[in-house]
Design an enzyme around this catalytic site. Structure first.
Site, PDB file in Angstrom:
ATOM      1  N   MET A  67       0.813  -1.205   0.000  1.00  0.00           N
ATOM      2  CA  MET A  67       0.000   0.000   0.000  1.00  0.00           C
ATOM      3  C   MET A  67       0.849   1.258   0.000  1.00  0.00           C
ATOM      4  O   MET A  67       2.000   1.252   0.452  1.00  0.00           O
ATOM      5  CB  MET A  67      -0.929   0.011   1.207  1.00  0.00           C
ATOM      6  CG  MET A  67      -0.222   0.264   2.514  1.00  0.00           C
ATOM      7  SD  MET A  67      -1.261  -0.033   3.932  1.00  0.00           S
ATOM      8  CE  MET A  67      -1.116  -1.807   4.026  1.00  0.00           C
ATOM      9  N   CYS A  68       0.257   2.322  -0.543  1.00  0.00           N
ATOM     10  CA  CYS A  68       0.836   3.661  -0.451  1.00  0.00           C
ATOM     11  C   CYS A  68      -0.330   4.620  -0.232  1.00  0.00           C
ATOM     12  O   CYS A  68      -1.374   4.223   0.265  1.00  0.00           O
ATOM     13  CB  CYS A  68       1.663   3.999  -1.692  1.00  0.00           C
ATOM     14  SG  CYS A  68       0.704   4.101  -3.208  1.00  0.00           S
ATOM     15  N   ARG A  69      -0.162   5.878  -0.604  1.00  0.00           N
ATOM     16  CA  ARG A  69      -1.233   6.846  -0.382  1.00  0.00           C
ATOM     17  C   ARG A  69      -2.429   6.580  -1.281  1.00  0.00           C
ATOM     18  O   ARG A  69      -3.560   6.542  -0.834  1.00  0.00           O
ATOM     19  CB  ARG A  69      -0.714   8.277  -0.604  1.00  0.00           C
ATOM     20  CG  ARG A  69      -1.743   9.343  -0.246  1.00  0.00           C
ATOM     21  CD  ARG A  69      -1.201  10.740  -0.453  1.00  0.00           C
ATOM     22  NE  ARG A  69      -0.969  11.024  -1.856  1.00  0.00           N
ATOM     23  CZ  ARG A  69      -1.917  11.439  -2.711  1.00  0.00           C
ATOM     24  NH1 ARG A  69      -3.150  11.614  -2.315  1.00  0.00           N
ATOM     25  NH2 ARG A  69      -1.615  11.663  -3.965  1.00  0.00           N
ATOM     26  N   GLY A  71      -2.109   4.307  -4.424  1.00  0.00           N
ATOM     27  CA  GLY A  71      -1.988   3.085  -5.220  1.00  0.00           C
ATOM     28  C   GLY A  71      -0.949   3.110  -6.324  1.00  0.00           C
ATOM     29  O   GLY A  71      -0.658   2.075  -6.906  1.00  0.00           O
ATOM     30  N   ILE A  96      -4.076   3.913   1.121  1.00  0.00           N
ATOM     31  CA  ILE A  96      -4.506   4.203   2.491  1.00  0.00           C
ATOM     32  C   ILE A  96      -5.625   5.238   2.501  1.00  0.00           C
ATOM     33  O   ILE A  96      -6.500   5.217   3.367  1.00  0.00           O
ATOM     34  CB  ILE A  96      -3.300   4.639   3.365  1.00  0.00           C
ATOM     35  CG1 ILE A  96      -3.639   4.579   4.854  1.00  0.00           C
ATOM     36  CG2 ILE A  96      -2.800   6.013   2.995  1.00  0.00           C
ATOM     37  CD1 ILE A  96      -3.360   3.249   5.490  1.00  0.00           C
TER      38      ILE A  96
END
Length: 110
Positions: A67-69, A71, A96
């Site tokens: 995951m990141c902010r 995608g 996220i």
């Protein structure tokens, strides 16, 4: 040719977490972003992942959710992990922030 990046929705991830499925959460955001909101996954920023992949090689047979902010960075991380032999890697669709919008509304969206 790069492998297809498989995705998992925030709803699917919530079900896995709630049911206790064995998954490994990898967060590829920067430290300051992790401080804003996180799902308590392992933090290895995308830029450092090539040099730190050895830290998670023991997870290569596990289901890994990256995951990141939003995608985009995590999709790159999924491709990198696949190229290093990880077999079951998925990108958290929407990142996220999607989790914060749909699952945990108390979590900040940034």
């Amino acid at each position: 040719m790069s492998e297809e990046v498989k995705e998992i929705t925030v709803e699917e991830l919530k079900k896995k977490i709630d049911s206790g499925d064995p998954i490994f959460l990898l967060d590829v955001r920067e430290e300051f972003e992790y401080q804003i909101s996180n799902l308590e996954g392992a933090l290895i920023p995308l830029g450092k992942l090539p040099d730190r992949i050895g830290e998670i090689e023991d997870k290569s047979a596990d289901e890994v959710i990256v995951m990141c902010r939003s995608g985009a960075r995590s999709a790159k991380a999924v491709q990198l992990l696949q190229s290093k032999g990880f077999k079951n890697v998925k990108n958290l669709a929407g990142g996220i922030n999607q989790w914060a919008r749909e699952i945990d509304k108390s979590m900040p969206v940034y």
